[in-house]
Enzyme design. Structure first.
Site, mmCIF file in Angstrom:
data_model
loop_
_atom_site.group_PDB
_atom_site.id
_atom_site.type_symbol
_atom_site.label_atom_id
_atom_site.label_comp_id
_atom_site.label_asym_id
_atom_site.label_seq_id
_atom_site.Cartn_x
_atom_site.Cartn_y
_atom_site.Cartn_z
ATOM 1 N N HIS A 211 -0.346 5.729 -4.882
ATOM 2 C CA HIS A 211 -1.274 5.149 -5.854
ATOM 3 C C HIS A 211 -2.711 5.632 -5.732
ATOM 4 C CE1 HIS A 211 -2.253 2.663 -2.379
ATOM 5 N NE2 HIS A 211 -3.354 2.323 -3.002
HETATM 6 N N1 UDP Z 1 2.591 -3.169 0.184
HETATM 7 C C1 UDP Z 1 3.214 -4.239 -0.400
HETATM 8 N N2 UDP Z 1 3.920 -4.033 -1.557
HETATM 9 C C2 UDP Z 1 4.034 -2.815 -2.139
HETATM 10 C C3 UDP Z 1 3.392 -1.713 -1.525
HETATM 11 C C4 UDP Z 1 2.663 -1.922 -0.369
HETATM 12 O O1 UDP Z 1 3.156 -5.344 0.119
HETATM 13 O O2 UDP Z 1 4.678 -2.706 -3.196
HETATM 14 C C5 UDP Z 1 1.809 -3.420 1.413
HETATM 15 C C6 UDP Z 1 2.053 -2.451 2.527
HETATM 16 O O3 UDP Z 1 3.152 -2.848 3.322
HETATM 17 C C7 UDP Z 1 0.729 -2.502 3.266
HETATM 18 C C8 UDP Z 1 -0.286 -2.750 2.182
HETATM 19 O O4 UDP Z 1 0.447 -3.269 1.077
HETATM 20 O O5 UDP Z 1 0.721 -3.593 4.158
HETATM 21 C C9 UDP Z 1 -0.995 -1.490 1.807
HETATM 22 O O6 UDP Z 1 -1.717 -1.690 0.650
HETATM 23 P P1 UDP Z 1 -2.165 -0.495 -0.288
HETATM 24 O O7 UDP Z 1 -1.203 0.614 -0.158
HETATM 25 O O8 UDP Z 1 -2.375 -1.090 -1.638
HETATM 26 O O9 UDP Z 1 -3.605 -0.114 0.243
HETATM 27 P P2 UDP Z 1 -4.160 0.849 1.384
HETATM 28 O O10 UDP Z 1 -3.549 0.443 2.672
HETATM 29 O O11 UDP Z 1 -3.867 2.241 1.003
HETATM 30 O O12 UDP Z 1 -5.630 0.594 1.367
#
Ligand code: UDP
Length: 365
Positions: A211
């Site tokens: 994403h």
């Molecule tokens: N996650 C979730 N559902 C999803 C995809 C990711 O709960 O459909 C969780 C994942 O396990 C992690 C967190 O969301 O704990 C990561 O969030 P995201 O990828 O949105 O943000 P980033 O970590 O890249 O800032």
């Protein structure tokens, strides 16, 4: 002490959950929770509050969509009113989203000290949308909590070492805590396709999340990533972030990628379950990368920048440009696991954060 915690996006709910649980064990800190509204779909917000028993936010600013500038400015206006009303002693922030930056700017203008959790990661590229948010917030913060040694080092190099504490990673706290739930025989993960049909999880699959704006701003990168993933000999489960939905649907249908299963975003428990049981993880998410590492599942990151150098070892996590051939060339590697290598702390980051906050001197406050 009155702490105003500001959250807005999925990964922040997870981190805030662990600290909120710790606040609830202590009687010297009152926490007021503010949701900016940045993530608002049930599966991107409400579900996390339910699954992780996060207290209801006292305020929801309802700010979502619009350009980064409009979103940040509208959040600042809403936060100014909340801070005026609540007069907190401290504003507590997590990570590197627009909500983090908006709250940091508002707090500093109103002379409220800031504590920043997950301080210190650096991509060293301002093309990476989150870099400005994390650098600015760290420099405005009075108390900085680094998850890893590399984060602590980055802060020291920028002259911020004296306000920094190495506490470990809240995502690791959450992973260990909720592993008990998802490992239990009674746990039934709920997955729904983007067309609203239930999805049965196959015995072998790849868990894919993608994403980042770098990969979803146009068809190129996302189609390269999905084409590479579809070469795997098992299905690919891809819960799609709302930002990438139209594009993902187009790529899958135009290229007839039948092995890619597009799903609604899943809850935190389902995401941890999917990671733990996957044969491989492909992700551009900072959180999912680390969770694959915690779960000892090989992970491929289709990006050109990274902020968690500690996981890029022994073939465990590999950074690769989002190009089909290059991704395919690393998917079948083997990884080496050193069980003694634990760069994200011991699962007790939340306790350390709250200890430091409880002891914050008048000078900081
Ligand atoms: N996650 C979730 N559902 C999803 C995809 C990711 O709960 O459909 C969780 C994942 O396990 C992690 C967190 O969301 O704990 C990561 O969030 P995201 O990828 O949105 O943000 P980033 O970590 O890249 O800032």
């Amino acid at each position: 002490m009155k702490v105003l915690t500001v959250v807005g996006a999925r990964p922040q709910f997870i981190k805030a959950a662990m600290v909120s649980h710790e606040f609830q064990q202590r009687d010297d800190i009152e926490e007021i929770l503010v949701h900016t509204g940045q993530h608002f779909d049930r599966n991107m917000s409400e579900l996390f509050f339910e699954q992780m028993t996060i207290p209801r936010p006292r305020y929801n600013l309802g700010v979502s969509g619009g350009s980064h500038t409009v979103m940040t400015a509208r959040m600042m206006l809403g936060l100014e009113t909340v801070i005026q009303e609540e007069s907190p002693d401290l504003v507590l922030l997590f990570g590197d989203t627009n909500s983090t930056l908006a709250a940091a700017l508002t707090a500093v203008k109103m002379r409220i000290p800031i504590a920043h959790v997950e301080a210190g990661p650096r991509s060293r590229s301002l093309k990476n949308a989150e870099e400005a948010n994390r650098v600015c917030t760290d420099h405005l913060g009075s108390v900085l909590f680094a998850a890893t040694e590399s984060g602590l080092r980055n802060l020291a190099e920028e002259g911020l070492g004296e306000r920094a504490f190495l506490v470990g990673d809240l995502m690791y706290d959450a992973f260990l805590h909720y592993s008990d739930v998802v490992d239990s025989e009674t746990f039934q993960p709920v997955l729904v396709s983007i067309d609203g049909n239930p999805i049965e999880i196959p015995p072998h699959y790849c868990y894919l999340t993608c994403h980042r704006s770098e990969n979803t701003e146009n068809l190129n990168a996302l189609s390269e990533i999905l084409l590479a993933a579809s070469a795997l000999p098992y299905p690919v489960i891809y819960p799609v972030h709302p930002r990438a939905l139209d594009l993902a649907r187009d790529v899958v249908s135009c290229c007839k990628l039948d092995s890619i299963v597009l799903a609604e975003p899943v809850g935190y428990l389902e995401s941890i379950f999917l990671t733990k049981h996957a044969a491989h993880v492909i992700t551009d998410s900072g959180g999912v990368q680390r969770e694959a590492f915690f779960a000892k599942v090989p992970c491929t990151v289709p990006m050109t920048i990274f902020v968690w150098p500690e996981i890029m070892v022994d073939g465990r996590c590999v950074l690769v440009p989002p190009e089909r051939g290059k991704i395919e060339s690393v998917l079948n590697r083997t990884q080496r696991i050193d069980d003694d290598y634990l760069p994200f702390g011991d699962g007790r980051a939340a306790g350390r954060i709250v200890d430091v906050l409880s002891g914050c001197s008048e000078e900081v406050l």
